[in-house]
Design an enzyme around this catalytic site. Structure first.
Site, PDB file in Angstrom:
ATOM      1  N   SER A 112     -15.228 -24.648  24.437  1.00 11.44           N
ATOM      2  CA  SER A 112     -15.247 -23.194  23.535  1.00 11.44           C
ATOM      3  C   SER A 112     -16.650 -23.063  23.386  1.00 11.44           C
ATOM      4  O   SER A 112     -17.098 -21.898  23.070  1.00 11.44           O
ATOM      5  CB  SER A 112     -14.860 -23.916  21.998  1.00 11.44           C
ATOM      6  OG  SER A 112     -15.627 -24.650  21.561  1.00 11.44           O
TER       7      SER A 112
ATOM      8  N   HIS B  38     -25.740 -30.315  20.290  1.00 12.44           N
ATOM      9  CA  HIS B  38     -25.219 -31.608  19.439  1.00 12.44           C
ATOM     10  C   HIS B  38     -24.587 -31.053  17.956  1.00 12.44           C
ATOM     11  O   HIS B  38     -25.315 -30.253  17.297  1.00 12.44           O
ATOM     12  CB  HIS B  38     -26.171 -32.438  19.351  1.00 12.44           C
ATOM     13  CG  HIS B  38     -25.919 -33.808  18.789  1.00 12.44           C
ATOM     14  ND1 HIS B  38     -24.939 -34.825  19.252  1.00 12.44           N
ATOM     15  CD2 HIS B  38     -25.964 -34.321  17.489  1.00 12.44           C
ATOM     16  CE1 HIS B  38     -24.849 -35.782  18.564  1.00 12.44           C
ATOM     17  NE2 HIS B  38     -25.500 -35.591  17.420  1.00 12.44           N
TER      18      HIS B  38
ATOM     19  N   ASP C 171     -33.991 -35.189  27.269  1.00 13.11           N
ATOM     20  CA  ASP C 171     -34.768 -36.299  27.846  1.00 13.11           C
ATOM     21  C   ASP C 171     -34.110 -37.588  28.193  1.00 13.11           C
ATOM     22  O   ASP C 171     -32.963 -37.568  28.078  1.00 13.11           O
ATOM     23  CB  ASP C 171     -36.200 -36.438  26.908  1.00 13.11           C
ATOM     24  CG  ASP C 171     -35.799 -36.780  25.517  1.00 13.11           C
ATOM     25  OD1 ASP C 171     -34.579 -37.354  25.415  1.00 13.11           O
ATOM     26  OD2 ASP C 171     -36.621 -36.996  24.662  1.00 13.11           O
TER      27      ASP C 171
ATOM     28  N   GLY D 171     -33.830 -40.062  26.476  1.00 11.87           N
ATOM     29  CA  GLY D 171     -32.868 -40.755  25.188  1.00 11.87           C
ATOM     30  C   GLY D 171     -31.723 -40.154  24.872  1.00 11.87           C
ATOM     31  O   GLY D 171     -31.210 -39.206  25.610  1.00 11.87           O
ATOM     32  N   VAL D 172     -30.991 -40.523  23.875  1.00  9.77           N
ATOM     33  CA  VAL D 172     -29.755 -40.099  23.627  1.00  9.77           C
ATOM     34  C   VAL D 172     -30.003 -38.943  22.412  1.00  9.77           C
ATOM     35  O   VAL D 172     -30.208 -39.269  21.392  1.00  9.77           O
ATOM     36  CB  VAL D 172     -28.889 -41.013  22.924  1.00  9.77           C
ATOM     37  CG1 VAL D 172     -27.624 -40.484  22.467  1.00  9.77           C
ATOM     38  CG2 VAL D 172     -28.546 -41.981  23.985  1.00  9.77           C
TER      39      VAL D 172
ATOM     40  N   HIS E 243     -18.423 -26.146  14.819  1.00 11.68           N
ATOM     41  CA  HIS E 243     -17.940 -25.509  15.983  1.00 11.68           C
ATOM     42  C   HIS E 243     -18.385 -24.069  16.037  1.00 11.68           C
ATOM     43  O   HIS E 243     -18.847 -23.469  16.789  1.00 11.68           O
ATOM     44  CB  HIS E 243     -16.535 -25.719  16.528  1.00 11.68           C
ATOM     45  CG  HIS E 243     -16.335 -26.607  17.702  1.00 11.68           C
ATOM     46  ND1 HIS E 243     -15.544 -27.616  17.647  1.00 11.68           N
ATOM     47  CD2 HIS E 243     -16.741 -26.485  18.975  1.00 11.68           C
ATOM     48  CE1 HIS E 243     -15.410 -28.215  18.680  1.00 11.68           C
ATOM     49  NE2 HIS E 243     -16.298 -27.474  19.758  1.00 11.68           N
TER      50      HIS E 243
ATOM     51  N   GLU F  64     -22.044 -23.634  16.091  1.00 14.78           N
ATOM     52  CA  GLU F  64     -22.243 -23.847  17.730  1.00 14.78           C
ATOM     53  C   GLU F  64     -22.351 -22.454  18.338  1.00 14.78           C
ATOM     54  O   GLU F  64     -22.963 -22.229  19.188  1.00 14.78           O
ATOM     55  CB  GLU F  64     -21.542 -25.050  18.220  1.00 14.78           C
ATOM     56  CG  GLU F  64     -22.032 -26.210  17.614  1.00 14.78           C
ATOM     57  CD  GLU F  64     -21.348 -27.507  18.401  1.00 14.78           C
ATOM     58  OE1 GLU F  64     -21.639 -28.569  18.425  1.00 14.78           O
ATOM     59  OE2 GLU F  64     -20.217 -27.026  18.771  1.00 14.78           O
TER      60      GLU F  64
HETATM   61  C1  GAR Z   1     -19.103 -29.696  20.834  1.00 20.71           C
HETATM   62  O1  GAR Z   1     -18.983 -29.833  19.485  1.00 20.71           O
HETATM   63  C2  GAR Z   1     -20.692 -30.285  21.194  1.00 20.71           C
HETATM   64  O2  GAR Z   1     -21.590 -30.260  20.279  1.00 20.71           O
HETATM   65  C3  GAR Z   1     -20.359 -31.521  21.436  1.00 20.71           C
HETATM   66  O3  GAR Z   1     -18.980 -31.870  22.145  1.00 20.71           O
HETATM   67  C4  GAR Z   1     -18.139 -30.454  21.707  1.00 20.71           C
HETATM   68  C5  GAR Z   1     -17.675 -29.802  22.815  1.00 20.71           C
HETATM   69  O4  GAR Z   1     -17.008 -28.711  22.397  1.00 20.71           O
HETATM   70  N1  GAR Z   1     -21.126 -32.330  22.327  1.00 20.71           N
HETATM   71  C6  GAR Z   1     -21.471 -33.713  21.914  1.00 20.71           C
HETATM   72  O5  GAR Z   1     -21.063 -34.262  20.891  1.00 20.71           O
HETATM   73  C7  GAR Z   1     -22.706 -34.440  22.770  1.00 20.71           C
HETATM   74  N2  GAR Z   1     -23.168 -35.300  22.394  1.00 20.71           N
HETATM   75  P1  GAR Z   1     -16.415 -27.532  23.533  1.00 20.71           P
HETATM   76  O6  GAR Z   1     -15.854 -28.239  24.589  1.00 20.71           O
HETATM   77  O7  GAR Z   1     -15.230 -26.962  22.683  1.00 20.71           O
HETATM   78  O8  GAR Z   1     -17.440 -26.618  23.701  1.00 20.71           O
END
Ligand code: GAR
Length: 214
Positions: free
Chosen positions: A18, A116, A148, A150-151, A178, A181
């Site tokens: 998405s 994230h 970088d 790290g996580v 979401h 994002e």
């Molecule tokens: C998103 O919420 C993103 O922030 C997360 O995966 C989802 C992907 O959704 N990423 C992480 O958690 C990375 N640590 P999408 O496939 O619908 O874009």
């Protein structure tokens, strides 16, 4: 941005895609001055590959190898070659659920970004929205950051807040994160494509004043 040619994105994802769709739509609307050069996934039947193919974009599954949470050496080489051959300027992680390591990071130093689902540095790692919900925070959100070694620890480019409501479940909270994002990532990628982002150590400064804190 190099004005001679479009700013080229390599998008990596493992899930439904998405965020990739939000980015592709923002590009189509002219909001993000970039083009998607290639989409790669470690999951053969992922939504992100289907979404990319539906838009006639180059989309490839590359097997991740023998590890669960990272790419093995051969896979890492294959990802790096595919991205170099596609001449990408920026690597956009959009739900790519593997940690990138040494040779990959060195090949694209300072040119990898991730989104994230929490306000970092709170709740790095998996299911960040659920970590935030279980902790009982009243405000959470999402973060776009440079990657970088790290996580979820690189310099923060932008953040958008999301309130936690009394009647939220982890799922309703996740859905609103979401949605946040989908606004934040295109804004940050647009700023990177415009070349209006300056990194000073851990601090990332937006030259045009388009501050991203929701
Ligand atoms: C998103 O919420 C993103 O922030 C997360 O995966 C989802 C992907 O959704 N990423 C992480 O958690 C990375 N640590 P999408 O496939 O619908 O874009």
């Amino acid at each position: 941005m190099n004005s001679d040619r479009p700013f080229r994105l390599g998008v990596l994802g493992s899930g439904k895609g998405s965020n990739f769709v939000a980015l592709a739509e923002a590009i189509a609307q002219g909001v993000v001055p970039a083009e998607v050069a290639i989409v790669l996934s470690d999951v053969e039947d992922s939504g992100i590959l289907a979404q990319a193919r539906a838009r006639q974009l180059m989309a490839r599954y590359i097997a991740p190898g023998k590890f669960r949470t990272k790419l093995d050496e051969e896979a890492e080489r294959a990802y790096v070659s595919a991205l170099q051959e596609a001449r990408v300027d920026l690597i956009v992680l959009a739900g790519f659920m593997r940690v990138l390591k040494g040779d990959f990071l060195r090949a694209f130093e300072g040119r990898i970004v991730n989104i994230h689902p929490s306000l970092l540095p709170c709740f790095p790692g998996l299911e960040a929205w659920k970590q935030a919900f279980d902790h009982g925070v009243k405000v959470t959100g999402c973060t776009v950051h440079f990657v970088d070694a790290g996580v979820d620890s690189g310099p923060i480019i932008g953040q958008q807040t999301v309130p936690v409501l009394d009647d939220d479940t982890p799922e309703t909270l996740h859905a609103r994160i979401h949605a946040a994002e989908h606004e934040l990532y295109p804004r940050c990628v647009a700023a990177l494509a415009h070349g209006s982002i300056v990194v000073r150590g851990r601090r990332v400064v937006w030259k045009r004043g388009d501050l991203v804190v929701g």
